[in-house]
Design a protein around this motif. Structure first.
Motif, PDB file in Angstrom:
ATOM      1  N   GLY A 162      21.287   8.689   2.162  1.00 38.01           N
ATOM      2  CA  GLY A 162      21.155   9.448   0.918  1.00 38.01           C
ATOM      3  C   GLY A 162      20.007  10.437   0.967  1.00 38.01           C
ATOM      4  N   LEU A 163      20.024  11.356   0.013  1.00 45.84           N
ATOM      5  CA  LEU A 163      19.036  12.439   0.008  1.00 45.84           C
ATOM      6  C   LEU A 163      18.136  12.384  -1.228  1.00 45.84           C
ATOM      7  CD1 LEU A 163      21.465  15.231   1.273  1.00 45.84           C
ATOM      8  CD2 LEU A 163      19.647  14.116   2.562  1.00 45.84           C
ATOM      9  N   GLU A 164      18.106  11.222  -1.872  1.00 44.32           N
ATOM     10  CA  GLU A 164      17.252  11.066  -3.051  1.00 44.32           C
ATOM     11  C   GLU A 164      15.833  10.657  -2.626  1.00 44.32           C
ATOM     12  OE1 GLU A 164      20.653  10.684  -4.182  1.00 44.32           O
ATOM     13  OE2 GLU A 164      19.936  12.466  -5.266  1.00 44.32           O
ATOM     14  N   PHE A 165      14.881  10.922  -3.509  1.00 41.86           N
ATOM     15  CA  PHE A 165      13.481  10.523  -3.290  1.00 41.86           C
ATOM     16  C   PHE A 165      13.035   9.596  -4.417  1.00 41.86           C
ATOM     17  CE2 PHE A 165      13.989  14.886  -1.798  1.00 41.86           C
ATOM     18  CZ  PHE A 165      13.414  14.861  -0.534  1.00 41.86           C
ATOM     19  N   SER A 166      12.016   8.811  -4.138  1.00 41.57           N
ATOM     20  CA  SER A 166      11.347   8.038  -5.191  1.00 41.57           C
ATOM     21  C   SER A 166       9.882   7.900  -4.797  1.00 41.57           C
ATOM     22  CB  SER A 166      11.986   6.653  -5.312  1.00 41.57           C
ATOM     23  OG  SER A 166      11.162   5.835  -6.120  1.00 41.57           O
ATOM     24  N   PHE A 167       8.997   8.432  -5.619  1.00 39.63           N
ATOM     25  CA  PHE A 167       7.582   8.435  -5.246  1.00 39.63           C
ATOM     26  C   PHE A 167       6.691   7.578  -6.138  1.00 39.63           C
ATOM     27  CE2 PHE A 167       8.822  12.710  -3.428  1.00 39.63           C
ATOM     28  CZ  PHE A 167       8.827  12.254  -2.118  1.00 39.63           C
ATOM     29  N   SER A 168       7.274   6.998  -7.202  1.00 41.22           N
ATOM     30  CA  SER A 168       6.387   6.292  -8.138  1.00 41.22           C
ATOM     31  C   SER A 168       5.791   5.028  -7.491  1.00 41.22           C
ATOM     32  CB  SER A 168       7.112   5.960  -9.437  1.00 41.22           C
ATOM     33  OG  SER A 168       8.103   5.007  -9.194  1.00 41.22           O
ATOM     34  N   GLY A 169       6.529   4.415  -6.550  1.00 35.79           N
ATOM     35  CA  GLY A 169       6.017   3.214  -5.877  1.00 35.79           C
ATOM     36  C   GLY A 169       4.799   3.518  -5.014  1.00 35.79           C
ATOM     37  N   LEU A 170       4.735   4.707  -4.469  1.00 34.25           N
ATOM     38  CA  LEU A 170       3.596   5.089  -3.613  1.00 34.25           C
ATOM     39  C   LEU A 170       2.295   5.091  -4.405  1.00 34.25           C
ATOM     40  CD1 LEU A 170       4.681   8.047  -1.286  1.00 34.25           C
ATOM     41  CD2 LEU A 170       3.993   5.747  -0.642  1.00 34.25           C
ATOM     42  N   LYS A 171       2.424   5.523  -5.651  1.00 33.14           N
ATOM     43  CA  LYS A 171       1.257   5.577  -6.542  1.00 33.14           C
ATOM     44  C   LYS A 171       0.737   4.150  -6.775  1.00 33.14           C
ATOM     45  CE  LYS A 171       2.778   5.753 -10.595  1.00 33.14           C
ATOM     46  NZ  LYS A 171       3.789   6.297 -11.479  1.00 33.14           N
ATOM     47  N   THR A 172       1.664   3.201  -7.041  1.00 31.43           N
ATOM     48  CA  THR A 172       1.277   1.801  -7.243  1.00 31.43           C
ATOM     49  C   THR A 172       0.680   1.240  -5.961  1.00 31.43           C
ATOM     50  OG1 THR A 172       3.246   1.706  -8.609  1.00 31.43           O
ATOM     51  CG2 THR A 172       2.154  -0.383  -8.184  1.00 31.43           C
ATOM     52  N   PHE A 173       1.275   1.598  -4.827  1.00 35.22           N
ATOM     53  CA  PHE A 173       0.783   1.123  -3.531  1.00 35.22           C
ATOM     54  C   PHE A 173      -0.661   1.595  -3.322  1.00 35.22           C
ATOM     55  CE2 PHE A 173       0.591   0.355   0.980  1.00 35.22           C
ATOM     56  CZ  PHE A 173       1.480  -0.696   1.186  1.00 35.22           C
ATOM     57  N   ALA A 174      -0.915   2.847  -3.697  1.00 36.96           N
ATOM     58  CA  ALA A 174      -2.271   3.402  -3.550  1.00 36.96           C
ATOM     59  C   ALA A 174      -3.238   2.642  -4.451  1.00 36.96           C
ATOM     60  CB  ALA A 174      -2.268   4.886  -3.903  1.00 36.96           C
ATOM     61  N   ALA A 175      -2.825   2.381  -5.701  1.00 36.03           N
ATOM     62  CA  ALA A 175      -3.702   1.676  -6.651  1.00 36.03           C
ATOM     63  C   ALA A 175      -3.991   0.263  -6.151  1.00 36.03           C
ATOM     64  CB  ALA A 175      -3.046   1.637  -8.024  1.00 36.03           C
ATOM     65  N   ASN A 176      -2.946  -0.438  -5.676  1.00 38.44           N
ATOM     66  CA  ASN A 176      -3.136  -1.810  -5.182  1.00 38.44           C
ATOM     67  C   ASN A 176      -4.046  -1.839  -3.956  1.00 38.44           C
ATOM     68  OD1 ASN A 176      -1.503  -2.695  -7.203  1.00 38.44           O
ATOM     69  ND2 ASN A 176       0.336  -2.918  -5.949  1.00 38.44           N
ATOM     70  N   THR A 177      -3.869  -0.869  -3.072  1.00 30.91           N
ATOM     71  CA  THR A 177      -4.701  -0.806  -1.858  1.00 30.91           C
ATOM     72  C   THR A 177      -6.169  -0.599  -2.242  1.00 30.91           C
ATOM     73  OG1 THR A 177      -2.832   0.227  -0.750  1.00 30.91           O
ATOM     74  CG2 THR A 177      -4.924   0.307   0.415  1.00 30.91           C
ATOM     75  N   LEU A 178      -6.384   0.249  -3.227  1.00 28.57           N
ATOM     76  CA  LEU A 178      -7.760   0.517  -3.661  1.00 28.57           C
ATOM     77  C   LEU A 178      -8.383  -0.759  -4.255  1.00 28.57           C
ATOM     78  CD1 LEU A 178      -9.848   2.852  -3.931  1.00 28.57           C
ATOM     79  CD2 LEU A 178      -9.042   3.137  -6.273  1.00 28.57           C
ATOM     80  N   HIS A 179      -7.602  -1.459  -5.073  1.00 21.18           N
ATOM     81  CA  HIS A 179      -8.141  -2.678  -5.716  1.00 21.18           C
ATOM     82  C   HIS A 179      -8.380  -3.800  -4.715  1.00 21.18           C
ATOM     83  CE1 HIS A 179      -6.262  -0.979  -9.578  1.00 21.18           C
ATOM     84  NE2 HIS A 179      -7.539  -0.662  -9.504  1.00 21.18           N
ATOM     85  N   ALA A 180      -7.576  -3.830  -3.659  1.00 20.94           N
ATOM     86  CA  ALA A 180      -7.705  -4.917  -2.680  1.00 20.94           C
ATOM     87  C   ALA A 180      -8.845  -4.663  -1.692  1.00 20.94           C
ATOM     88  CB  ALA A 180      -6.380  -5.066  -1.927  1.00 20.94           C
TER      89      ALA A 180
END
Ligand code: KG4
Length: 332
Positions: A206-224
């Protein structure tokens, strides 16, 4: 003929004049960054007020630069959407009023179409058909451009746009608005080996994108982790690496799916140097041609509106003098 282009869809007031024989003869941009920076993002009401203050003086400045008067203008093109409704109304109202006063046509322009056509402001131009990766603050789209006015959407984001993801992750990292560029600068100091972020939706077709999870991943990485400057730079690097990889993977898929051999890019995020480097590498490996606009034509500007106005004018699309219509949402 000469077209005056007016851009006021968001936080940039852009005015340009496109001459059908000489090309771009004036191109002026006023950025509202300083107005919005202290609020950490664009405040729509302030954007509209700033456009009101700046638009008329900028039109005069553009005319002076080109050594012309309003009487030398043959048509006026303005951004009619998509964008912030109040901001759009400023450009539309002034554009339509000027057109009426001068008795010349006014041409409402779709901002996304203008982004796609910005590549034709360059000397190195693609021939039809080609693929455009349109990546801005509000959109992430893969568009098959058959000819001017004929656009086929092959894929788009299901949630955040790429620029929006850049801006949100920048905010998480405590960077000032506008976040995209600030994050890119921080990423230069990042350790490439420290973190690896996911490449969303690349392991399925497929050719769809989803970027909202990356933002959460960045936040979790920062908190950890300990939120020191090096960690922030490492996260900026990992995020930029992941989002640019994802865009490149989907671009390659779209090129193969549509059997195209020419790729162009458009929108604010397409000014990103890392994205350009990776796209070029992919194109070289595949034997495809790339066409990258000057970064100043990637972010919002009046030049692309003037040029799109010219193309719409010669293709004889309907134009109005008195009607003022703006569209906060307006698919191509
Ligand atoms: O096309 P644009 O000027 O405005 C619209 O959304 O229409 O795009 C603005 C977006 C913002 O999200 C900004 O952070 C992002 O483009 N941007 C960048 C870069 N320059 C602007 N993102 C990543 N790298 C850049 N160099």
């Amino acid at each position: 003929m000469r077209i005056l282009g007016i851009e006021t869809s968001c936080d940039e007031t852009g005015v340009a004049i496109y001459d059908s024989e000489k090309g771009l003869i004036a191109d002026i941009l006023y950025s509202q960054i300083a107005t919005h920076a202290k609020f950490g993002g664009v405040v729509p009401e302030l954007a509209s007020r700033d456009h009101i203050k700046k638009l008329s003086p900028l039109i005069h400045e553009a005319l002076d630069f080109a050594k012309l008067t309003l009487r030398d203008i043959d048509a006026i093109a303005y951004t009619a959407g998509p964008g912030l409704i109040g901001a759009l109304l400023v450009g539309a109202a002034l554009g339509a009023s000027l057109g009426f006063a001068l008795n010349i046509p006014t041409i409402p322009i779709n901002h996304l179409e203008a982004h796609l056509l910005a590549i034709f402001l360059e000397t190195k131009q693609p021939t039809f058909p080609f693929l455009t990766l349109l990546v801005s603050g509000g959109n992430t789209q893969l568009v098959q451009v058959e000819k001017i006015g004929s656009y086929k959407l092959l894929g788009e984001t299901l949630d955040d746009a790429a620029g929006e993801a850049f801006d949100k992750v920048a905010k998480i990292l405590g960077l000032p608005y506008p976040g995209g560029v600030a994050l890119t600068k921080l990423a230069i100091h990042g350790n490439p080996k420290r973190f690896r972020f996911p490449r969303p939706m690349t392991n399925r077709s497929g050719l769809e994108f989803s970027f909202s999870g990356l933002k959460t991943f960045a936040a979790n990485t920062l908190h950890a982790n300990c939120a020191d400057e090096q960690t922030k730079a490492d996260i900026a690097y990992a995020f930029q690496d992941a989002i640019t990889d994802t865009l490149v993977i989907k671009c390659k898929r779209a090129m193969q799916f549509a059997n195209l051999s020419q790729l162009t890019i458009a929108g604010g995020v397409s000014a990103n140097q890392e994205l350009r480097r990776k796209l070029q590498k992919m194109a070289d490996q595949e034997g495809w041609q790339t066409y990258f606009p000057n970064p100043k034509f990637c972010t919002d500007n009046g030049a692309m509106i003037a040029y799109a106005g010219y193309q719409n004018f010669i293709s004889d699309k309907i134009r109005t003098n008195l009607e003022i219509n703006v569209f906060p949402r307006w698919p191509m």
